[in-house]
Write a protein that holds these residues in place. Sequence first.
Motif, short mmCIF file in Angstrom:
data_model
loop_
_atom_site.label_atom_id
_atom_site.label_comp_id
_atom_site.label_asym_id
_atom_site.label_seq_id
_atom_site.Cartn_x
_atom_site.Cartn_y
_atom_site.Cartn_z
N ARG A 9 -0.43 1.10 -5.69
CA ARG A 9 -1.16 2.33 -5.95
C ARG A 9 -2.66 2.08 -5.95
NH1 ARG A 9 1.27 7.14 -5.25
NH2 ARG A 9 1.01 8.59 -7.00
N VAL A 10 -3.07 0.98 -6.57
CA VAL A 10 -4.50 0.63 -6.62
C VAL A 10 -5.05 0.40 -5.22
CG1 VAL A 10 -6.16 -1.11 -7.39
CG2 VAL A 10 -4.42 -0.27 -8.97
N HIS A 11 -4.33 -0.36 -4.41
CA HIS A 11 -4.79 -0.61 -3.04
C HIS A 11 -4.90 0.69 -2.26
CE1 HIS A 11 -4.93 -4.98 -2.97
NE2 HIS A 11 -3.81 -5.00 -3.67
N ALA A 12 -3.94 1.59 -2.44
CA ALA A 12 -3.97 2.86 -1.72
C ALA A 12 -5.17 3.69 -2.13
CB ALA A 12 -2.68 3.64 -1.99
N ARG A 51 -5.30 -4.62 -13.71
CA ARG A 51 -5.06 -4.83 -15.13
C ARG A 51 -5.65 -3.70 -15.98
NH1 ARG A 51 -5.75 -10.36 -13.68
NH2 ARG A 51 -8.01 -10.20 -13.95
N GLN A 52 -6.90 -3.33 -15.66
CA GLN A 52 -7.59 -2.35 -16.49
C GLN A 52 -7.04 -0.94 -16.32
OE1 GLN A 52 -9.90 -2.87 -18.75
NE2 GLN A 52 -10.52 -4.97 -18.38
N SER A 53 -6.59 -0.62 -15.11
CA SER A 53 -6.15 0.75 -14.85
C SER A 53 -4.73 1.01 -15.30
CB SER A 53 -6.27 1.06 -13.36
OG SER A 53 -5.33 0.30 -12.61
N GLY A 54 -3.91 -0.05 -15.32
CA GLY A 54 -2.51 0.13 -15.64
C GLY A 54 -1.69 0.69 -14.50
N LEU A 55 -2.28 0.82 -13.33
CA LEU A 55 -1.56 1.34 -12.16
C LEU A 55 -0.86 0.21 -11.42
CD1 LEU A 55 -4.32 3.76 -10.79
CD2 LEU A 55 -2.29 4.38 -12.13
N ALA A 56 0.16 0.56 -10.67
CA ALA A 56 0.87 -0.43 -9.86
C ALA A 56 -0.06 -0.97 -8.78
CB ALA A 56 2.10 0.21 -9.22
N PRO A 57 0.09 -2.26 -8.38
CA PRO A 57 -0.80 -2.84 -7.38
C PRO A 57 -0.87 -2.03 -6.09
CG PRO A 57 0.49 -4.57 -8.41
CD PRO A 57 1.03 -3.26 -8.93
N TRP A 96 0.86 -1.18 0.00
CA TRP A 96 0.00 0.00 0.00
C TRP A 96 0.89 1.22 0.00
CZ3 TRP A 96 -3.27 2.13 4.61
CH2 TRP A 96 -3.93 3.28 4.19
N GLU A 97 0.86 1.95 -1.08
CA GLU A 97 1.66 3.16 -1.19
C GLU A 97 0.73 4.36 -1.01
OE1 GLU A 97 3.24 2.90 -5.07
OE2 GLU A 97 4.12 0.93 -4.74
N PRO A 98 0.89 5.13 0.05
CA PRO A 98 0.03 6.31 0.22
C PRO A 98 0.14 7.24 -0.98
CG PRO A 98 1.34 5.89 2.19
CD PRO A 98 1.87 4.99 1.13
N VAL A 99 -0.97 7.81 -1.37
CA VAL A 99 -0.99 8.69 -2.52
C VAL A 99 -0.59 10.09 -2.07
CG1 VAL A 99 -2.43 9.70 -4.32
CG2 VAL A 99 -2.78 7.32 -3.63
N ASP A 100 0.46 10.62 -2.67
CA ASP A 100 0.88 11.97 -2.32
C ASP A 100 -0.13 12.98 -2.84
OD1 ASP A 100 3.20 11.07 -1.13
OD2 ASP A 100 4.33 11.10 -3.01
#
Length: 373
Positions: free
Chosen positions: A342-345, A334-340, A302-306
């Motif tokens: 980042r998506v969880h955050a 898969r659909q968003s193209g974001l890192a895992p 989980w990467e906090p979103v700046d």
Amino acid sequence: MTGGAPSFSERVDWLRLARTPQVGPVTFHKLLQRYGTPAEAIGALPELARRGGRHQPLKVTDREAAEQEIEATDAAGARLLIACEADYPQLLAALDPPPPVITVRGPLVPDDHACCAIVGSRNASAIGLRFARDMAAELGRAGVVIVSGLARGIDGSAHAGALETGTIAVLAGGIGHIYPPEHAELHAAIGERSLLVTESPPGATPTARDFPRRNRLISGLSLATLVIEAALRSGSLITARFAAEQGREVMAAPGSPLDPRAKGSNRLIRDGAALIEDAEDVLEILRHAKRPATAEPPAPPWEPVDDHAEDAGEHDRLYALLSPSPVPVDELIRQSGLAPGRVHAVLIELELAGRALVLPGGFVQQAWPDTNG
């Protein structure tokens, strides 16, 4: 949390976080993994909710309300158990994620017994009611504790059959909420001699969304779940699905193909559930059932979103992929193209904003309307 038993202050903070609107069980545990203590997580909530797009400040449960719930629980003769305590039921602790808080009343200790759920139709047939009661009684004499939901029909018959030997009633409402009214004596007897369990605070009246939570607890407290008479669209099949997802055994009693109340249970058998004709069939399955490991599974990153302008579009991008139907988080990645991570955050922040519901089992959906206060 500190090592050993939690202090009163830590229990209050744990309850505050668990009772804060928009903090579901998945989000609760991810916040705890990220911030280490409930107090630190509570301090981060307003900013996380703002990042997710919340228009009004998130109303965090205050300390006074949490202390009052603890007092009300004690006054009801019940106990509040949080998921980090030693006497929290091990089978529930093995869930991903476990319910952060449960309230229990009664002397029975689930970890001391083999537990089996019996669930089925509220509008059960006479033969189904008798089968449930006799099955529960015979399993009870063999040392098995019966778990069910205290509903009309199969649930009530199963509890009645196991009352002398031990039964756990999982409630959708608060520990003192009696439903249906005709089960008042059964409710009182179970609370005195066996065990009542709920995720809801004392005095809470259940809503539609509380019943799936109750069903998850029924299967979660049990090594196996037996379905007796269930229509194709029923809460009993939801309980069976939870059991399968939790790695527990799923069983069903066959019924007449002409009876709509048997279509769901018959389909379970067709799809691989064990066919049950008598108590010995259940006991044989329980003898070979493996208790799930209670070790906490590794948390996804989980990467906090700046708080930068270039990140603002990620929330809207993920929200646009959601619908009222649950979708796997892996599909969103898969659909968003974001890192895992980042998506969880972002999903955590969307839930805190009242825009998403992050569900157990790796699913997420749009939040119900009017939750973004």
